[in-house]
Each structure stands twice: as C-alpha cells, then as structure tokens.
Scaffold this active site. Sequence first.
Site, PDB file in Angstrom:
ATOM      1  N   GLY A  46      -1.242   1.501   3.319  1.00  0.00           N
ATOM      2  CA  GLY A  46      -1.080   0.373   4.224  1.00  0.00           C
ATOM      3  C   GLY A  46      -1.222   0.814   5.666  1.00  0.00           C
ATOM      4  O   GLY A  46      -1.015   1.982   5.993  1.00  0.00           O
ATOM      5  N   GLN A  51      -0.048   0.285  14.610  1.00  0.00           N
ATOM      6  CA  GLN A  51      -0.231   1.711  14.344  1.00  0.00           C
ATOM      7  C   GLN A  51      -1.542   2.237  14.918  1.00  0.00           C
ATOM      8  O   GLN A  51      -1.701   3.448  15.080  1.00  0.00           O
ATOM      9  CB  GLN A  51      -0.187   1.984  12.841  1.00  0.00           C
ATOM     10  CG  GLN A  51       1.182   1.757  12.230  1.00  0.00           C
ATOM     11  CD  GLN A  51       1.141   2.025  10.751  1.00  0.00           C
ATOM     12  OE1 GLN A  51       0.848   1.130   9.966  1.00  0.00           O
ATOM     13  NE2 GLN A  51       1.422   3.264  10.368  1.00  0.00           N
ATOM     14  N   CYS A  93       4.932   7.348   6.129  1.00  0.00           N
ATOM     15  CA  CYS A  93       4.263   6.474   7.083  1.00  0.00           C
ATOM     16  C   CYS A  93       3.197   7.265   7.822  1.00  0.00           C
ATOM     17  O   CYS A  93       3.442   8.402   8.234  1.00  0.00           O
ATOM     18  CB  CYS A  93       5.293   5.920   8.068  1.00  0.00           C
ATOM     19  SG  CYS A  93       4.607   4.794   9.311  1.00  0.00           S
ATOM     20  N   LEU A  94       2.034   6.655   7.997  1.00  0.00           N
ATOM     21  CA  LEU A  94       0.958   7.333   8.718  1.00  0.00           C
ATOM     22  C   LEU A  94       1.332   7.577  10.181  1.00  0.00           C
ATOM     23  O   LEU A  94       0.779   8.476  10.810  1.00  0.00           O
ATOM     24  CB  LEU A  94      -0.329   6.505   8.634  1.00  0.00           C
ATOM     25  CG  LEU A  94      -0.907   6.345   7.226  1.00  0.00           C
ATOM     26  CD1 LEU A  94      -2.122   5.424   7.248  1.00  0.00           C
ATOM     27  CD2 LEU A  94      -1.246   7.688   6.610  1.00  0.00           C
ATOM     28  N   HIS A 135       7.129  -2.797   4.439  1.00  0.00           N
ATOM     29  CA  HIS A 135       6.929  -1.700   5.385  1.00  0.00           C
ATOM     30  C   HIS A 135       5.963  -2.130   6.500  1.00  0.00           C
ATOM     31  O   HIS A 135       6.248  -1.928   7.684  1.00  0.00           O
ATOM     32  CB  HIS A 135       6.380  -0.485   4.615  1.00  0.00           C
ATOM     33  CG  HIS A 135       6.139   0.720   5.446  1.00  0.00           C
ATOM     34  ND1 HIS A 135       6.897   1.864   5.325  1.00  0.00           N
ATOM     35  CD2 HIS A 135       5.204   0.994   6.388  1.00  0.00           C
ATOM     36  CE1 HIS A 135       6.436   2.778   6.170  1.00  0.00           C
ATOM     37  NE2 HIS A 135       5.410   2.277   6.823  1.00  0.00           N
ATOM     38  N   GLU A 136       4.830  -2.725   6.133  1.00  0.00           N
ATOM     39  CA  GLU A 136       3.831  -3.114   7.132  1.00  0.00           C
ATOM     40  C   GLU A 136       4.308  -4.285   7.990  1.00  0.00           C
ATOM     41  O   GLU A 136       4.061  -4.310   9.197  1.00  0.00           O
ATOM     42  CB  GLU A 136       2.488  -3.427   6.475  1.00  0.00           C
ATOM     43  CG  GLU A 136       1.871  -2.281   5.698  1.00  0.00           C
ATOM     44  CD  GLU A 136       1.815  -0.949   6.435  1.00  0.00           C
ATOM     45  OE1 GLU A 136       1.655  -0.937   7.684  1.00  0.00           O
ATOM     46  OE2 GLU A 136       1.931   0.092   5.773  1.00  0.00           O
ATOM     47  N   HIS A 139       6.430  -3.043  10.677  1.00  0.00           N
ATOM     48  CA  HIS A 139       5.654  -2.533  11.818  1.00  0.00           C
ATOM     49  C   HIS A 139       5.329  -3.652  12.800  1.00  0.00           C
ATOM     50  O   HIS A 139       5.364  -3.446  14.016  1.00  0.00           O
ATOM     51  CB  HIS A 139       4.342  -1.892  11.353  1.00  0.00           C
ATOM     52  CG  HIS A 139       4.460  -0.465  10.952  1.00  0.00           C
ATOM     53  ND1 HIS A 139       4.864   0.532  11.817  1.00  0.00           N
ATOM     54  CD2 HIS A 139       4.214   0.138   9.765  1.00  0.00           C
ATOM     55  CE1 HIS A 139       4.858   1.691  11.183  1.00  0.00           C
ATOM     56  NE2 HIS A 139       4.479   1.486   9.925  1.00  0.00           N
TER      57      HIS A 139
END
Length: 172
Positions: A46, A51, A93-94, A135-136, A139
Amino acid sequence: MALLKIHHYPDPVLKKIAAPITEFDDQLRQLASDMAETMYAAPGVGLAAPQVGVSQRLTVIDCSARDEAAQLLIMVNPEIIAREGESCEEEGCLSVPEYYAKVDRSAQVRVRFQDLDGQTRVIEAGGLTAIACQHEIDHLDGILFVDHLSPLKRSLFRKKWQKIETHLKEQM
C-alpha cells in the site's frame, strides 16, 4: 510512469491531514499510476499520496501474493464506514523502513471511496486488505502506524529509529 520519492519519518508531510480530491482528471490518473509503480518497486502492499509528498486523499493497495495476478485497488477520498472484530498483526511501512510492530486494528472494514472517474464505490475487506485500508487511510489523516504504539514502545521506536536512520544514510 515514474518512480516517486517516498518520504520517511519524521517528514512533516506525513503528519498533515490530506485534502479531499475534487478534480478527477489525467493528472490524478498519472499520480495514481506513478504511486502504484512506486509501491510495486519498493516493494509494498500500500501507498498513500502523503508518503510521496502529495497531501491529497489518494491511496493505492495491492495485497495479492507475488505469484498471483495484481489486484490493484485505487481509492480516492476513502473513509471507513463500518468496523468489526479485532486484529493484532505485525505491520511495517514504506515511510518507516526496517521497523515492524504489532498494531491493534479492526479485523473487517467497510470502506466507501471514489474511483478515478469519481464514481462512489464500497468494499468489504478482511485480513491483510482490511489492515492495509486502515493503515493507508491513517496516512491520509496524518497518522503513522507507530502512533498506535504504547508510550513505552513509541519511546523504544524513537531510539531504534536513530540507528535505522544512520544505517539508511550509510547505504546512500
């Protein structure tokens, strides 16, 4: 298509609440396409627009296994409209590379969003897809998965993050 730069903790763009999207145009489609390419290359399951430094309510998610056909889910202005059950799984997480922690989430979610044409859609998600949606969407609200940790675990994260940051800088 282009690979976008993924912003890392503690970049301020990650803490901002993203703005709703009102223009459903070629620029939005290109951003979604570039985000998907960036997510697959990372690799991740994701990616949210903040991000990649764009404070807009757009996410891309694909929880398919590596040996399965891609199942890309592009969500514009997503919102969770129902939650059910409990889940506690390890997340990464990226934007917080090399760090993983267990996070309490809902086991199932119903998400309302718009597609790239502005049409309203609703999905029911469980398992990894439910976790990725939560999660997304976090963000988009300026929340990182580490913000869900207890104060003690967050303190330990910050200490460990200093070491991770040093390691990442050495790799460049």
